[in-house]
Enzyme design. Structure first.
Site, short mmCIF file in Angstrom:
data_model
loop_
_atom_site.label_atom_id
_atom_site.label_comp_id
_atom_site.label_asym_id
_atom_site.label_seq_id
_atom_site.Cartn_x
_atom_site.Cartn_y
_atom_site.Cartn_z
N ASP A 105 -71.17 110.58 -124.03
CA ASP A 105 -70.83 109.16 -124.13
C ASP A 105 -71.35 108.61 -125.46
O ASP A 105 -72.43 108.99 -125.92
CB ASP A 105 -71.46 108.38 -122.98
CG ASP A 105 -71.08 108.97 -121.63
OD1 ASP A 105 -69.89 108.92 -121.29
OD2 ASP A 105 -71.97 109.52 -120.95
N ASP A 123 -79.31 102.05 -116.80
CA ASP A 123 -79.96 102.16 -115.49
C ASP A 123 -81.34 102.80 -115.56
O ASP A 123 -82.35 102.14 -115.30
CB ASP A 123 -79.03 102.86 -114.48
CG ASP A 123 -78.38 104.14 -114.98
OD1 ASP A 123 -78.72 104.58 -116.09
OD2 ASP A 123 -77.52 104.69 -114.26
N ASP A 183 -70.40 115.41 -120.00
CA ASP A 183 -69.60 114.70 -121.00
C ASP A 183 -70.53 114.05 -122.02
O ASP A 183 -71.74 114.02 -121.84
CB ASP A 183 -68.70 113.64 -120.35
CG ASP A 183 -69.46 112.75 -119.39
OD1 ASP A 183 -70.63 112.44 -119.65
OD2 ASP A 183 -68.87 112.35 -118.36
P1 ATP Z 1 -73.30 112.28 -116.06
O1 ATP Z 1 -72.20 112.01 -117.07
O2 ATP Z 1 -74.01 113.56 -116.27
O3 ATP Z 1 -72.86 112.04 -114.67
P2 ATP Z 1 -74.47 109.96 -117.27
O4 ATP Z 1 -75.89 109.46 -117.28
O5 ATP Z 1 -73.88 110.28 -118.59
O6 ATP Z 1 -74.46 111.18 -116.29
P3 ATP Z 1 -72.26 108.17 -116.93
O7 ATP Z 1 -71.69 107.64 -115.66
O8 ATP Z 1 -71.44 109.07 -117.77
O9 ATP Z 1 -73.62 108.88 -116.52
O10 ATP Z 1 -72.73 106.92 -117.77
C1 ATP Z 1 -73.19 107.02 -119.13
C2 ATP Z 1 -74.37 106.12 -119.33
O11 ATP Z 1 -74.00 104.76 -119.09
C3 ATP Z 1 -75.55 106.36 -118.37
O12 ATP Z 1 -76.38 107.39 -118.83
C4 ATP Z 1 -76.23 105.03 -118.39
O13 ATP Z 1 -77.00 104.86 -119.55
C5 ATP Z 1 -75.06 104.06 -118.46
N1 ATP Z 1 -74.62 103.64 -117.10
C6 ATP Z 1 -73.63 104.18 -116.37
N2 ATP Z 1 -73.50 103.55 -115.20
C7 ATP Z 1 -74.42 102.58 -115.18
C8 ATP Z 1 -74.78 101.55 -114.26
N3 ATP Z 1 -74.15 101.44 -113.09
N4 ATP Z 1 -75.79 100.71 -114.60
C9 ATP Z 1 -76.41 100.82 -115.79
N5 ATP Z 1 -76.13 101.76 -116.70
C10 ATP Z 1 -75.15 102.63 -116.41
MG MG Z 2 -71.88 110.84 -118.93
#
Ligand code: ATP
Ligand code: MG
Length: 453
Positions: free
Chosen positions: A74, A155, A72
């Site tokens: 963001d 994170d 996805d």
């Molecule tokens: P994917 O969507 O491929 O699972 P992602 O890194 O995009 O991985 P998401 O859960 O969509 O993960 O979150 C988007 C972004 O928000 C992350 O890349 C991170 O920067 C931030 N994020 C999400 N969850 C947390 C958390 N628990 N603590 C700190 N930052 C977070």
């Molecule tokens: Mg994501």
């Protein structure tokens, strides 16, 4: 009065502490804007035109820089949720712990987050927008900040890369690009503190490490086991979301190995006895799930959970039968008991519970089919999942009386041969009612203790 002023000054000085970004040009980051979803590009464009900062961030940037297909896209912005709503009419504000905006765009929903700041626990204003509980877990995280502060709140360094589709530059505040190149997962800030703020980051570390084949850097690894017990304080709903992501990330085999290596399985599935038999079925299911995802097929998280919890059901069923419960009720009660125990740790939706139960209920029926019901069994909606489950159990050398292979042949056979097979079916006898097992067992009430081999 003085105390308040002092608090304010302390708060504002911490907020002034700015990071500076390294700007990475297209020739280096290699992101092709055409690989980005049109919905997120449109949202960024609308916000920028309204005078706000807006970037693609997180997994979208990380995966594109690695040449992968992001799950996805963001968006992060300087606009508050209310301001986003003013710019984009269709936007919906969601969440309380972490307020976010969802913007529907065709079949896609773009998730838009306002830049966050670290909060100062002594600052009254901050306390309103952001809170931590007594153990330091963040229970509300809605204090708005600058992009630099936002980068520090993310994170992992590789998740804190911001891409601006207008300038086509990546803004890197935490040396994320360097870590991407080194295939290294590194928590931003002081790792133990960051895990304590949100223990779910432990599971995210496992997921990204497995999915990207990245190693966890030493500082990120060391506090992991110490903080892990705090996962028990996370709500069953949030843990359930994360477990689904872990099992469905396409690298479930590696995920399971890492969860085992870091002693996390007992925290997620406290009542499962991960012995050799359980492990063999779990890994076979993980392999199957990963293969299906690689082939672009859909997966049902209930199937994986059914496999994870299966040996606990078998153990419980034996105990119940030893205590005089009849065969079919003993399976039903065992299933009910195991699911209820698991729900204390990870929430299970009604649909998931129902699917798991149907898969389990089919096992004794497929193993010891009543010849009169074979034809109807094979056309019932959950037959395929139940049959696949039986085959997996058989492949893991569970004693199924060879009925997995039998059902396989039955489905391939023409109606004449099927009738013959039904006539000739020699079904292994189910264990006798009230059968006493030679080994002395504990009472059924005492079977829930966590055990690890
Ligand atoms: P994917 O969507 O491929 O699972 P992602 O890194 O995009 O991985 P998401 O859960 O969509 O993960 O979150 C988007 C972004 O928000 C992350 O890349 C991170 O920067 C931030 N994020 C999400 N969850 C947390 C958390 N628990 N603590 C700190 N930052 C977070
Ligand atoms: Mg994501």
């Amino acid at each position: 009065m003085l105390k308040k002023l002092f608090k304010r000054l302390r708060g504002s000085s911490s907020k002034r502490n700015k990071l500076s970004a390294r700007l990475i040009p297209e020739s280096e980051h290699g992101i092709n804007p055409r690989d980005i979803s049109s919905g997120s590009i449109r949202v960024i464009d609308q916000l920028q035109k309204a005078g706000y900062q807006a970037f693609l961030v997180g997994g979208g940037v990380r995966d594109l820089m690695l040449g992968l297909h992001p799950k996805d896209f963001d968006v992060a912005t300087s606009a508050t949720p209310e301001q986003i709503k003013q710019v984009i009419r269709s936007a919906r504000i969601i969440g309380r712990r972490f307020r976010l905006v969802h913007v529907p765009s065709g079949r896609e929903t773009v998730e838009v987050a306002t830049f966050r700041a670290h909060h100062n626990v002594d600052d009254d204003q901050d306390q309103h927008a952001a809170q931590t509980d007594a153990s330091g877990i963040i229970t509300r995280d809605n204090l708005w900040g600058s992009i630099e502060q936002d980068a520090e709140r993310r994170d992992f360094t590789v998740n804190a890369l911001y891409y601006d589709p207008t300038t086509r530059l990546v803004h890197d505040f935490c040396s994320g690009a360097e870590d991407l190149k080194a295939h290294r997962l590194r928590l931003i800030g002081i790792p133990e503190h960051r895990y304590r703020e949100d223990p779910v980051r432990i599971l995210r570390a496992i997921r990204f490490s497995a999915k990207l084949d990245f190693c966890l850097d030493d500082a990120t690894t060391v506090p992991l086991r110490t903080v892990a017990p705090m996962l028990a304080q996370i709500s069953p709903h949030r843990l359930s979301d994360e477990v689904h992501k872990l099992l469905g990330c396409g690298h479930a085999q590696r995920v399971m190995q890492l969860l085992q290596e870091y002693d996390l399985l007992g925290l997620l599935f406290p009542h499962v006895h991960f012995n050799d038999a359980a492990w063999s079925l779990i890994m076979a299911t993980a392999q199957n799930t990963d293969q299906r995802i690689a082939q672009g097929k859909s997966i049902n998280p209930a199937f994986f959970l059914a496999a994870l919890l299966w040996r606990s059901v078998v153990d419980r069923q034996h105990q119940l039968q030893d205590h005089g419960v009849a065969l079919i009720p003993s399976w039903q009660q065992a299933g009910q008991h195991v699911l209820q125990q698991q729900m204390h740790r990870t929430a299970l939706t009604k649909y998931v519970v129902q699917t798991i139960r149907e898969i389990w209920d089919l096992q004794p029926r497929l193993q010891h089919p009543d010849p009169r019901h074979i034809a109807t069994l094979s056309v019932q909606p959950r037959f395929r999942a139940g049959f696949d489950f039986l085959v997996l159990r058989e492949a893991c050398e569970e004693d199924t009386g060879g009925m997995g292979a039998w059902w396989d042949r039955y489905q391939e056979a023409d109606p004449g041969l099927q009738a013959e097979m039904i006539r000739d079916v020699v079904v292994p006898k189910p264990a006798a009612k009230n059968r006493r097992r030679p080994r002395k067992r504990k009472s059924p009430q005492s079977v829930s203790a966590t055990r690890h081999d």
